[in-house]
Design a protein around this motif. Sequence first.
Motif, short mmCIF file in Angstrom:
data_model
loop_
_atom_site.label_atom_id
_atom_site.label_comp_id
_atom_site.label_asym_id
_atom_site.label_seq_id
_atom_site.Cartn_x
_atom_site.Cartn_y
_atom_site.Cartn_z
N ARG A 14 3.86 6.25 1.57
CA ARG A 14 2.57 5.55 1.42
C ARG A 14 1.43 6.54 1.64
N TYR A 30 -7.75 6.79 0.62
CA TYR A 30 -6.34 6.72 1.05
C TYR A 30 -5.65 8.00 0.61
N GLY A 39 -1.12 0.95 4.15
CA GLY A 39 -1.79 1.83 3.22
C GLY A 39 -1.62 1.43 1.77
N LYS A 40 -1.58 2.45 0.92
CA LYS A 40 -1.45 2.25 -0.53
C LYS A 40 -0.20 2.95 -1.04
N GLU A 41 0.29 2.45 -2.17
CA GLU A 41 1.49 3.05 -2.76
C GLU A 41 1.19 4.43 -3.35
N GLU A 42 -0.03 4.62 -3.84
CA GLU A 42 -0.42 5.88 -4.42
C GLU A 42 -1.74 6.34 -3.82
N LYS A 43 -2.04 7.64 -3.94
CA LYS A 43 -3.30 8.17 -3.45
C LYS A 43 -4.45 7.50 -4.21
N GLU A 44 -5.41 6.99 -3.45
CA GLU A 44 -6.47 6.19 -4.08
C GLU A 44 -7.71 6.22 -3.19
#
Length: 428
Positions: free
Chosen positions: A273, A247, A239-244
Motif C-alpha cells: 500500500r 500517498y 492508505g491507497k493501492e497505488e501511489k497517488e
Amino acid sequence: MSSWQEMELGDVINFNPSERISKGIFAKKIPMDKLVAYEKKIKGFEFSAYVSGPKFRNGDTLVAKITPCLENGKTSYVDLLEDNEIAFGSSEFIVLRESDYIISEFIFYLAKSPAFRKRAIGCMEGTSGRKRVNEGALKKQVLPIPDKITQKKIASALSSLDNKIELNNRINTELEAMTTTIYDYWFVQFDFPDEKGKPYKSSGGKMVWNAELRREIPERWSVNFLGDWIGKDKSGDWGKEEKEGNYTERVFCIRGADLNGLNGKGEVKAPERFILEKNSHKMLEPHDLIVEISGGSPTQSTGRMAYITNDTLQRFDAPIICSNFCKAVTLKEQKSLFNFAFEWNKAYDHGVLFGYEGKTSGIKNLLFESFVSSYLVPFVPILLMEKFYELMTPIESRKQLNLIENQKLSTLRDWLLPMLMNGQVTVN
C-alpha cells in the motif's frame, strides 16, 4: 531429450479411486481446514465414523473443489497414514492418484501449477458463490505431460525445496517448544536462576501469597496490569493501492490474516500500500507488537498477536504498518518484549480474551483498553526480564532467519513450478 505429450487429465490420473470403508467404521478423517495452501504436508487429522466422502491412501493428492478453497490453493499430498491404511475426507475434495502414466509426487505439483488451476476453475459450476469443480469436465481438460523419467526429475527438484522448507519449520517448532519450556520453568514454576545461578523456588527461594492473583509469587515481586507495560500505541492505516497525490510512502500492511504467517505459521500475504508521508509514524519498529482487534470467529477470539524484531523486518523490502483492524503497541521497556508476549499469549490460549469482546454490525471487536487495564500479571524484576531477553533474542533470530530462507525457497519454487510444468525449464 524428454518427450511431452498433450493428454486428457482423465486418461493419465485416477480421479477419486475406489476404496472400501464400511459405514460406521472409525478412520482418520482429513477436514478441509487441514489442507494447506502453501505447504506440501497435511496439517493433521481427526478420527470419525465413516459416513460418506472420498477415500484415499498415502501418495494421493487432495485438491479442494469448492470455491474459494480451490482459488486459495488448498492442496496437499497424503503422507501421514500407515502402510495400506485408508482414510477419508470432505466431500469437497478431489482425490488424484498415480497411474501407469504419471507418478504420485508429480501429480501434486501438477495440481499446484497455474495451468491445472486455470482449468479447474474454468470447470466450476453453481451459483450463490458456492461453485464446485465439475470433475467430468476437468477430466477432459488437456495438459502437456512429460515421460516418467522427466516427471521424477521435476518432482525431485521441487521436493528438495519443499523438504528444506519443512526442515526449517520443524526446527522452528522445536525452538518454540524450547522457549515455552524455559518460560514455564522461569515464570510459572518460578525456578529462574537466582543470584547463585540455582533454580529459585527449588532451592528454597521464599514464596508469598498474592491475594490479587490468588497464588504464590516470589518474595519482593510486584503485580501490575498488562497495560502498565505499554508506553504508547499506533493506530492502523490502509492508505491507497497505488501511489497517488500525497500517498507516497510505500509500505506493507499487516492484517489479522497475516499474523500467523508473521509468527511462522504459514506465509505472509500482506498487501503493498501507499500511505501519507505525515503518517510515517505508524510504521512499525523493532520491539513493537501487533494485536488483532477486529475479527475472530465463534471458536477463535480476537487478540491474536505478533511481535516485531530486526530480523522480522528483513522479511520485507519496505516498512510495515498494521491495518485498521489491528493495533500496534510499543512497550515502555524494550527488554520486556518476550515476557509481555508470553503473558499475552497465555491469556489468549486460555480463552481469556473471549470475555473482552464486543460486537459491531456482526463483527467482533476486542475491548483492548478494558483488557489491558484489568488483566493482572506478576511484574518480573527488570534484571530478570533482561536476562530472559538476552536468552531469547538469538533463538528468535534463528527462527526469523529460517523464515527468511523459507520465503526465498518458496519464491524460487513458485517461480520454477509453472516453467517446469510446461517444459520451458528442464532439469539436468
